[in-house]
Design an enzyme around this catalytic site. Structure first.
Site, mmCIF file in Angstrom:
data_model
loop_
_atom_site.group_PDB
_atom_site.id
_atom_site.type_symbol
_atom_site.label_atom_id
_atom_site.label_comp_id
_atom_site.label_asym_id
_atom_site.label_seq_id
_atom_site.Cartn_x
_atom_site.Cartn_y
_atom_site.Cartn_z
ATOM 1 N N LYS A 22 0.848 -1.191 0.000
ATOM 2 C CA LYS A 22 0.000 0.000 0.000
ATOM 3 C C LYS A 22 0.886 1.244 0.000
ATOM 4 O O LYS A 22 1.795 1.366 0.851
ATOM 5 C CB LYS A 22 -0.814 -0.025 1.292
ATOM 6 C CG LYS A 22 -2.246 0.437 1.185
ATOM 7 C CD LYS A 22 -2.798 0.427 2.605
ATOM 8 C CE LYS A 22 -4.261 0.451 2.665
ATOM 9 N NZ LYS A 22 -4.727 0.729 4.035
HETATM 10 C C1 E4P Z 1 -8.160 1.674 3.971
HETATM 11 O O1 E4P Z 1 -7.324 0.997 3.438
HETATM 12 C C2 E4P Z 1 -7.968 2.430 5.217
HETATM 13 O O2 E4P Z 1 -7.201 1.642 6.108
HETATM 14 C C3 E4P Z 1 -9.241 2.750 5.950
HETATM 15 O O3 E4P Z 1 -10.389 2.402 5.223
HETATM 16 C C4 E4P Z 1 -9.279 4.087 6.596
HETATM 17 O O4 E4P Z 1 -10.508 4.241 7.267
HETATM 18 P P1 E4P Z 1 -10.781 5.339 8.369
HETATM 19 O O5 E4P Z 1 -11.121 6.625 7.697
HETATM 20 O O6 E4P Z 1 -11.956 4.795 9.141
HETATM 21 O O7 E4P Z 1 -9.532 5.431 9.212
#
Ligand code: E4P
Length: 234
Positions: free
Chosen positions: A84
């Site tokens: 990522k």
């Molecule tokens: C996605 O890969 C992220 O880890 C995640 O969806 C972030 O979500 P949040 O806005 O609830 O932290």
């Protein structure tokens, strides 16, 4: 639509995996930090629980060489790992390089259609628009998801759209209606997907009625014929 869990917690991941409906996991540095365990160990344990799933592991470097180094490292741990990267100009450049090496890249922190266009051009395997965080600042996260899907369809991009930062079950349903390839959600939202008061009430009534008539209904398990004793042709 594939269902991913947005957590690094093993117990949560195991519970969802046992139901047979889990396709992957997205971790991020915030989620991983909560587990208080070496990152490599966390990722490997998740890969073992979600066999054949796509498990995202995020880099923490912000420079090009560091992103490449970390990206190659985390994807060497297990074939299920997807690296990522943040959607910055450097992240897009690293995405291009790693994708050309055959490494799957999930471009995270996507907040606009223009960013989504760029990450697809750079060869991203997944693009992760953060719907909930946009809603939090009074922007329409779902509208962004639809725009990205339209753009990808217009140009036949193979990048899959991973709807992220989902806050409630309706987010998941709306993402599915829009045609998102994947939805990632916290375990709490995953659990909410099952809930309906009429299911609980209906089951309670069925069991109560059965209990009342138990003498005449008999034992359902005994009523099932043993294998080989079932009569055929009637
Ligand atoms: C996605 O890969 C992220 O880890 C995640 O969806 C972030 O979500 P949040 O806005 O609830 O932290």
């Amino acid at each position: 639509m594939k269902i991913f869990l947005d957590t690094a917690n093993r117990d949560e991941i195991r519970q969802a995996a046992e139901m047979g409906v889990l396709d992957g996991v997205t971790t991020n540095p915030t989620l991983a930090a909560k587990e208080k365990k070496p990152f490599r160990q966390q990722i490997l344990e998740i890969c073992e629980i979600v066999k054949g799933g796509a498990i995202s592991a995020e880099v923490v470097s912000t420079d090009y060489d560091g992103m490449l180094r970390e990206g190659r490292e985390v994807t060497s741990w297990h074939p299920s790992v997807v690296v990522k990267l943040p959607t910055t100009p450097t992240g897009v450049r690293a995405c291009h390089t790693l994708s050309r090496e055959g490494i799957r890249v999930n471009m995270t922190l996507v907040f606009s259609a223009s960013q989504a266009l760029l990450v697809a051009k750079a060869g991203a395997y997944f693009a992760s628009p953060f719907l909930g965080r946009l809603d939090d600042i009074s922007h329409d996260g779902m509208a962004l998801l639809r725009d990205i899907l339209t753009i990808y369809k217009n140009y036949n991009f193979s990048t899959e759209v991973l709807a992220a930062s989902l806050r409630h079950p309706l987010h998941v349903v709306e993402a599915a209606k829009a045609g998102a390839h994947i939805a990632t959600m916290p375990f709490k939202v995953f659990e909410q997907l099952f809930k309906h008061p009429l299911t609980d009430r209906g089951l309670e009534a069925f069991l109560k009625d059965w209990e009342k008539a138990r003498e005449s209904l008999g034992d359902i398990v005994e009523a099932i014929p043993q294998s080989g004793t079932r009569k055929t042709g009637s």
